[in-house]
Design a protein around this motif. Structure first.
Motif, short mmCIF file in Angstrom:
data_model
loop_
_atom_site.label_atom_id
_atom_site.label_comp_id
_atom_site.label_asym_id
_atom_site.label_seq_id
_atom_site.Cartn_x
_atom_site.Cartn_y
_atom_site.Cartn_z
N GLY A 56 0.73 -1.37 0.23
CA GLY A 56 0.17 -0.08 -0.20
C GLY A 56 0.89 1.50 0.22
O GLY A 56 2.40 0.90 0.70
N LEU A 57 0.79 2.23 -0.38
CA LEU A 57 0.98 3.98 -0.35
C LEU A 57 -0.30 4.97 -0.60
O LEU A 57 -0.41 4.86 -1.69
CB LEU A 57 2.22 3.59 -2.08
N PHE A 69 -4.68 6.76 -1.53
CA PHE A 69 -3.59 5.78 -1.82
C PHE A 69 -4.58 5.04 -2.47
O PHE A 69 -4.89 4.80 -3.47
CB PHE A 69 -3.91 5.14 -0.39
N VAL A 70 -3.23 3.43 -2.24
CA VAL A 70 -3.43 2.54 -3.58
C VAL A 70 -2.84 1.62 -2.98
O VAL A 70 -2.18 1.50 -1.89
CB VAL A 70 -2.48 1.93 -5.10
N TYR A 71 -3.00 0.32 -3.15
CA TYR A 71 -2.60 -1.26 -2.15
C TYR A 71 -3.08 -2.28 -3.48
O TYR A 71 -3.83 -1.94 -4.23
CB TYR A 71 -3.76 -0.98 -1.60
N ASP A 72 -2.38 -2.83 -3.48
CA ASP A 72 -1.94 -4.76 -3.77
C ASP A 72 -1.68 -5.37 -2.70
O ASP A 72 -0.20 -5.62 -2.75
CB ASP A 72 -1.00 -4.40 -4.84
N CYS A 73 -2.56 -5.75 -1.73
CA CYS A 73 -2.88 -6.26 -0.65
C CYS A 73 -3.44 -7.82 -1.05
O CYS A 73 -4.63 -7.99 -0.49
CB CYS A 73 -3.02 -5.35 0.06
N VAL A 85 -8.56 4.10 -3.89
CA VAL A 85 -9.16 5.21 -3.15
C VAL A 85 -9.01 7.00 -3.06
O VAL A 85 -7.85 7.04 -2.15
CB VAL A 85 -9.43 4.86 -1.40
N VAL A 86 -9.46 7.19 -3.49
CA VAL A 86 -9.51 8.74 -3.62
C VAL A 86 -10.61 9.41 -2.45
O VAL A 86 -12.07 8.70 -2.14
CB VAL A 86 -9.69 9.53 -4.98
N ASN A 87 -9.78 10.23 -1.97
CA ASN A 87 -10.82 11.01 -1.24
C ASN A 87 -11.29 9.90 0.45
O ASN A 87 -12.80 9.60 0.30
CB ASN A 87 -11.94 12.16 -1.89
N GLU A 147 -3.23 2.97 5.13
CA GLU A 147 -2.96 3.41 4.40
C GLU A 147 -4.29 4.94 4.78
O GLU A 147 -3.86 6.33 4.80
CB GLU A 147 -2.86 3.10 3.00
N THR A 148 -5.32 4.56 5.54
CA THR A 148 -6.05 5.87 5.95
C THR A 148 -5.42 6.86 6.48
O THR A 148 -5.92 7.78 6.46
CB THR A 148 -7.68 5.64 6.06
#
Length: 190
Positions: A56-57, A69-73, A85-87, A147-148
């Motif tokens: 995640g980042l 943020f982005v994720y590949d988890c 996810v935006v906002n 990430e949040t």
């Protein structure tokens, strides 16, 4: 040649911000323009996350105080979760509270037992402005909460208490990547 359907394949790897950098310790701004610049940022975040071998980042980890943020988890059943996810808003947490090892690309090579809920739900938008709801359990729930938190200006070490916190911050100060100014700005309870 890179294939454009693979997340990050058209992105640039950006420099990572490290613990103590002020951008990591302030709440991020809502995104209002769902445009090509946002789409490119999402691509850059994926490229940077993959280059750093993360799951995640958040945008502020590359110096941009924006809520994405982005994720590949994987989750605990080894099912892959891939997206962005935006906002984002963490709208629900539940299940048992579990203390598990947690690391962060902004604290490379370090981890500490951090308490998180075993279930999390995040709502927000995709890069085109369409609503999204992401539900996770186990390790993926940990990722969503982590990430949040970043976008709210919280690093996982802020959630640590007592000796765990002291040890984690001491290890961060001693890490090869630590510069004297950024880490010394972090709050140390000792």
């Amino acid at each position: 040649m890179r294939h454009s359907a693979i997340p990050g394949s058209s992105g640039l790897v950006r420099p990572m911000r490290l613990l103590g950098d002020p951008v990591l310790h302030a709440p991020c701004e809502e995104i209002t323009a769902f445009d090509g610049a946002l789409a490119q940022l999402v691509e850059d975040l994926f490229a940077t996350m993959y280059a750093a071998q993360g799951v995640g980042l958040a945008a502020n980890q590359v110096g941009l105080p924006l809520r994405v943020f982005v994720y590949d988890c994987p989750d605990d059943e080894d099912r892959r979760h891939l997206g962005h996810v935006v906002n984002p808003r963490l709208v629900e947490t539940g299940g048992v509270s579990v203390r598990g090892p947690e690391g962060c690309l902004s604290l490379p090579g370090l981890e500490a037992g951090t308490r998180r809920f075993d279930r999390a739900v995040v709502e927000g938008f995709d890069r085109t402005g369409e609503p999204v709801r992401v539900e996770g359990t186990g390790f993926f729930a940990r990722c969503l909460q982590h990430e949040t938190d970043h976008l709210d200006g919280t690093v996982y070490t802020d959630r640590l208490t007592g000796l765990r916190r002291v040890r984690a911050l001491r290890a961060a100060r001693r890490a090869r990547w630590a510069g004297p100014a950024p880490v010394s700005q972090d709050r140390d309870p000792s």
